[in-house]
Write an enzyme that holds these catalytic residues in place. Structure first.
Site, PDB file in Angstrom:
ATOM      1  CG  ASP A 443      -1.958   0.980   1.365  1.00  0.00           C
ATOM      2  OD1 ASP A 443      -2.575   1.424   0.188  1.00  0.00           O
ATOM      3  OD2 ASP A 443      -2.669   1.171   2.307  1.00  0.00           O
ATOM      4  CD  GLU A 446      -0.102   5.518  -3.795  1.00  0.00           C
ATOM      5  OE1 GLU A 446       0.292   5.795  -2.565  1.00  0.00           O
ATOM      6  OE2 GLU A 446      -0.791   4.562  -3.961  1.00  0.00           O
ATOM      7  CG  ASP A 561      -8.290   4.450   0.449  1.00  0.00           C
ATOM      8  OD1 ASP A 561      -7.973   3.240   0.342  1.00  0.00           O
ATOM      9  OD2 ASP A 561      -7.589   4.965   1.319  1.00  0.00           O
TER      10      ASP A 561
END
Ligand SMILES: *[C@@H]1O[C@H](CO)[C@@H](O)[C@H](O)[C@H]1NC(C)=O
Ligand SMILES: *[C@@H]1O[C@H](CO)[C@@H](O)[C@H](O)[C@H]1NC(C)=O
Ligand SMILES: *[C@@H]1O[C@H](CO)[C@@H](O)[C@H](O)[C@H]1NC(C)=O
Ligand SMILES: *[C@@H]1O[C@H](CO)[C@@H](O)[C@H](O)[C@H]1NC(C)=O
Length: 903
Positions: A443, A446, A561
């Site tokens: 996760d 980025e 999300d």
């Protein structure tokens, strides 16, 4: 001056010099493009290099690169590469260690000379190039600037000439009105699948929730698919990892890129599946996913302790809802540190025995890892080993770059550094000794940072789980932090360095974050795939948030999300399909919604839809109302039914995984993949196919008990109600019943579907007998159907047809007025034979009449155990009590007493 060589068969043609010469370039402040000064043909006749020079110098967005070189190569039959870069200085390119650029295999099965399907032509002054489909002379791409005359006779420039500066590259292509475009993610698209005229698509990996529409999300896919009249399809990849805006003007598309090179690949198609095949051949075939990962997954942020995990697993069982995999978000960690388990709530020994219990029950366990490694604890050995190996990203002062995420102050590992990959593998392996997890969820890659700027200072006080910046950082201000051209960020963040690491951060080899930003997630994916394979010696399962072109060769992906709303449910379909189209077939959205409190009705509808996502996981945020499917009676019942059908379809889903791994075919596909010649399918964004014969038409609205869906031509049998109903379509929209307890899943004529029996885990499903459903048209007496089946143990590192280790079977069915035949062609049969897998039931849909006699391999069947029945309503024949070995070829023949003749 320029020179043209003899180009042999391929004929680099000059394109409409007349148009180019008369072209009036309107002053844009960006010059008049380039001219070709010389051309060198490659001796193999499959390409050339040309030198270009700038016609007029301009200063907007920086100085021009004066001397460019263009390299054109025809790579096999189906792809052409065009790279334009600085002739004198190397520029940043996507590393081959991340995106491989595989050579095309000889795809001409007849071994004939490979005639390319597309060709490239160019103009010399000003320079422009075009790619044309040879078969019909249709121009697929044309960068030649020209003046367009509108219907009113007014001349208007359609776009600028090509621009090439250090930090600004611009190029455009003309598009005909008949083009329908898909791709250029990642973003949530309320307008549905096709790209929308007038919109700008920004590609910049950003930690911003998927509930935000029309904004640059976690991944970046500089790739689109273009469907033209009649369904002829090609693909265009700009293999460039820099930030970019792509503007779609309807009759043109313009790239505004802030670095790298123009590195275009054109894929000839001509079908959508061909394009995916050709594209994934280049960037890497989708990684095989383990069989168990096609089961249902349950996750939430906020599972407090091991007892709560146990309670959830037990509750699934009590409610008789399938569950294959239990997940943990960051809750399990000590102070949010990777490779630690919380001593109070998740003691290692308890977690280990929980996972061992799951394994004993044929279930699996996946845990999360974030890339940020805390630097705040002297005794954190993962960090200490990282320091010793010197594998962290460097700031512009050469110190380790300091950022802040959930654990507080962190350094980020450099996954481009081979030493960084080694360190990561070692940490994964050591932790696996303590907790024998089956997969990893990566996760925040980025990469997400709660601070902006560089040279941050940590004052020694840790506030864990605090998502506001409390480090003191130097404000950004370099040409990299604030490039001359600002990409359009529609979301909350203005500058490219916001919510991520500074653009001046360096990797071990000097690579700058400015160039490699969009690749951080992919680099972590490659490292994690290696680490898991080395650690477990089984097929890796990884779920990644930030992805790039080629990520499908490493990981699965979820759409991020979302929020618990019906809109989010609806948009998840387009997001899933868009992900499949970039070569990431294992994809799903958080079922029932991640953010906010879900409702019984929403969760009910979402469990029904999510049961048919390739990756099917319910996931919920911290503090939100619980949403496991057993929480409500209605949702539990709907989940049993929908997941029950999913589990029966596991052999189909797994065979689609095999197809994806071999040819890049998405598992969940837009309708136009199966029906490209039906133009109506191009705009369908709320339905999807699993393979080419199973169509899902979910409810996407609250308070309704019907749904309207498009049905391409033919007979569609309802799989959900065991073929009790069907749709005969001419190619039309149809209203369907959709009571709360059901979802519409239809099987198209022409398909042979392998199914098994529903169980509470995929491990159990694997052992059950098979049913083959053979679907013929219900309206035509003669028909044809096809299907395939791949089986292996589901967990081998490789997913290949191999003697003794896997089985691959093709099925063919044919029916005429009074007889029918179903036969199997076994490519590799030992595995199924060894496992004693057999077909117990055959269901023939669209049967021509009641069966009068049955033969297996020519022998009349009169065994009392085999029974057949006929249902004239469908019409269908059901043959039960068979014992056909999956691993041996068979021929099953039947004769029928049709309504208009007797035997
Ligand atoms: C686990 O967490 C639950 C929910 O907060 C709590 O009720 C329970 O006492 C905890 N169990 C243990 C063993 O700590
Ligand atoms: C490391 O030290 C902290 C206190 O600074 C303590 O809370 C933690 O349990 C220690 N961790 C290990 C792995 O020893
Ligand atoms: C980072 O920049 C954005 C503006 O784009 C701003 O909203 C945010 O507050 C900044 N964050 C920090 C920690 O400075
Ligand atoms: C099916 O046939 C095989 C032998 O061909 C036999 O071993 C097996 O027991 C049979 N299975 C059933 C369910 O009849």
């Amino acid at each position: 001056m320029w020179r043209r060589g003899s180009m042999g068969m391929l004929m680099w043609q000059l394109l409409s010099l007349v148009v180019a010469a008369s072209c009036v370039i309107v002053a844009s402040g960006l010059g008049q493009g380039q001219r070709v000064t010389s051309v060198y043909d490659f001796p193999d006749g499959r390409g050339f290099r040309a030198d270009l020079e700038v016609i007029e110098h301009t200063e907007l967005y920086g100085a021009d690169v004066n001397e460019l070189s263009m390299t054109v190569r025809v790579e096999g039959q189906f792809r052409v590469r065009v790279q334009i870069t600085d002739r004198n200085t190397d520029r940043w390119e996507v590393p081959r260690s991340l995106v491989p650029r595989n050579e095309p295999k000889n795809s001409n099965r007849l071994g004939l000379p490979q005639e390319a399907l597309i060709k490239l032509t160019y103009t010399t002054n000003p320079f422009g190039f075009a790619v044309t489909r040879i078969a019909n002379n249709e121009v697929l791409f044309n960068s030649t600037p020209s003046v367009r005359t509108s219907l009113e006779g007014v001349e208007s420039p359609s776009f600028n000439s090509m621009v090439f500066k250090d930090q600004y590259l611009e190029i455009s292509t003309h598009l005909p009105g008949s083009a329908t475009l898909f791709g250029l993610g990642e973003s949530t698209r309320p307008d549905g699948l096709p790209l929308v005229k007038g919109k700008t698509y920004t590609l910049w990996a950003t930690d911003i929730g998927a509930m935000n529409v029309n904004t640059d999300l976690y991944g970046a896919y500089p790739y689109y698919i273009d469907v033209r009249a009649g369904g002829l399809t090609h693909g265009v990849l700009l293999l460039n990892s820099n930030g970019m805006d792509i503007k779609y003007g309807g009759d043109f598309l313009t790239w505004h890129v802030i670095g790298g090179t123009f590195d275009f690949y054109f894929f000839a198609g001509p079908t959508p599946l061909d394009v995916l095949d050709q594209y994934t051949e280049l960037v890497g075939r989708p990684a095989p996913m383990p069989y168990w990962s096609f089961g249902f997954h349950q996750c939430r942020w906020g599972y407090k302790n091991v007892s709560e995990l146990k309670y959830v697993v037990e509750s699934f069982k009590k409610a008789q809802i399938p569950l294959d995999t239990m997940w943990n978000d960051i809750d399990y960690m000590e102070n949010y540190l990777d490779f630690t388990a919380d001593a109070v709530n998740y003691p290692e020994d308890q977690l280990k025995s929980f996972v061992e219990d799951l394994h004993a029950n044929g279930q699996h366990y996946v845990m999360i890892l974030d890339p940020g490694i805390s630097m705040a604890y002297e005794n954190y050995s993962t960090f200490q080993r990282g320091l010793e190996q010197d594998i962290f990203l460097k700031d512009d002062d050469d110190k380790n770059f300091l950022a802040q995420v959930w654990p507080g102050p962190v350094y980020f590992p450099d996954f481009l550094n081979p030493k960084g990959k080694e360190w990561w593998t070692n940490e994964v392996s050591m932790f696996h000794e303590k907790v024998p997890f089956d997969g990893l969820w990566i996760d925040m890659n980025e990469v997400s940072n709660f601070c902006n700027g560089s040279q941050c200072k940590f004052n020694g006080v840790i506030y864990p789980n605090h998502n506001e910046c409390y480090l003191e950082c130097k404000k950004p201000g370099s040409q990299w932090d604030e490039p001359p051209y600002k990409i359009v960020r529609q979301g909350a963040y203005e500058n490219i360095g916001d919510k991520t690491i500074a653009m001046t951060v360096r990797h071990f080899d000097g690579t700058m974050e400015y160039n490699a930003h969009n690749l951080y997630g992919l680099s972590e994916s490659v490292a994690t795939n290696d680490a898991l394979r080395i650690t477990r010696n089984k097929r890796p399962f990884i779920l990644a948030r930030s992805t790039f072109v080629g990520s499908g060769a490493q990981t699965a992906h979820w759409t991020g999300d979302n929020a618990a709303t019906f809109k989010d449910l609806e948009y998840s379909i387009a997001s899933m399909l868009n992900t499949g189209m970039v070569g990431l077939p294992m994809v799903g959205a958080d079922i029932c919604g991640f953010a906010d409190d879900t409702t019984e009705e929403l969760c009910n509808r979402w469990m029904q839809l999510g049961a048919f996502y390739p990756f099917s996981r319910n996931h919920n945020t911290f503090g939100a109302t619980p949403q496991e499917p057993y929480v409500w009676e209605q949702v539990a019942a709907s989940s049993r039914a929908a997941l029950g059908l999913r589990y029966r379809l596991l052999p189909h889903l797994y065979s689609l995984m095999f197809e994806a791994h071999n040819r890049g075919a998405p598992i969940a596909r837009p309708l136009f993949f199966a029906f490209p010649e039906d133009a109506e399918t191009l705009t369908v964004s709320k339905q999807f196919m699993l393979g080419s014969g199973v169509m899902i038409t979910p409810v996407t609205l609250p308070k309704v008990t019907t749904v309207n869906g498009y049905f391409p031509k033919g007979t569609w049998y309802n799989l959900f109600n065991n073929f009790a109903t069907k749709v005969e379509s001419k190619g039309e929209y149809v209203d369907l019943d959709a009571p709360l307890d059901s979802i519409n899943v239809h099987l198209h004529e022409g398909t042979i579907l392998p199914m098994q029996e529903s169980r509470l885990t995929s491990t159990e499903v694997m052992k059950t007998p098979f049913t083959l459903v053979v679907a013929f048209s219900a309206s035509k007496p003669a028909g044809y159907a096809r299907g395939k089946l791949f089986i292996d143990n589901g967990d081998d590192v490789e997913m290949v047809i191999r003697k003794g280790r896997s089985t691959f079977v093709r099925f063919v069915g044919q029916q005429s007025e009074q007889r029918g035949v179903l036969s199997s062609k076994v490519v590799s049969g030992d595995y199924a034979a060894k496992e004693k897998l057999f077909i117990q039931t055959v269901i023939i849909l669209g049967a021509n009449g009641a069966p009068t006699a049955l033969r297996i391999n020519g022998e009349l069947v009169d065994s009392s155990s085999v029974t057949s029945s006929y249902d004239s309503a469908t019409p269908s024949i059901k043959i039960s009590g068979l014992n056909l070995s999956v691993g041996s070829e068979f021929e099953l023949q039947w004769t029928t007493k049709s309504s208009h003749s007797t035997v």
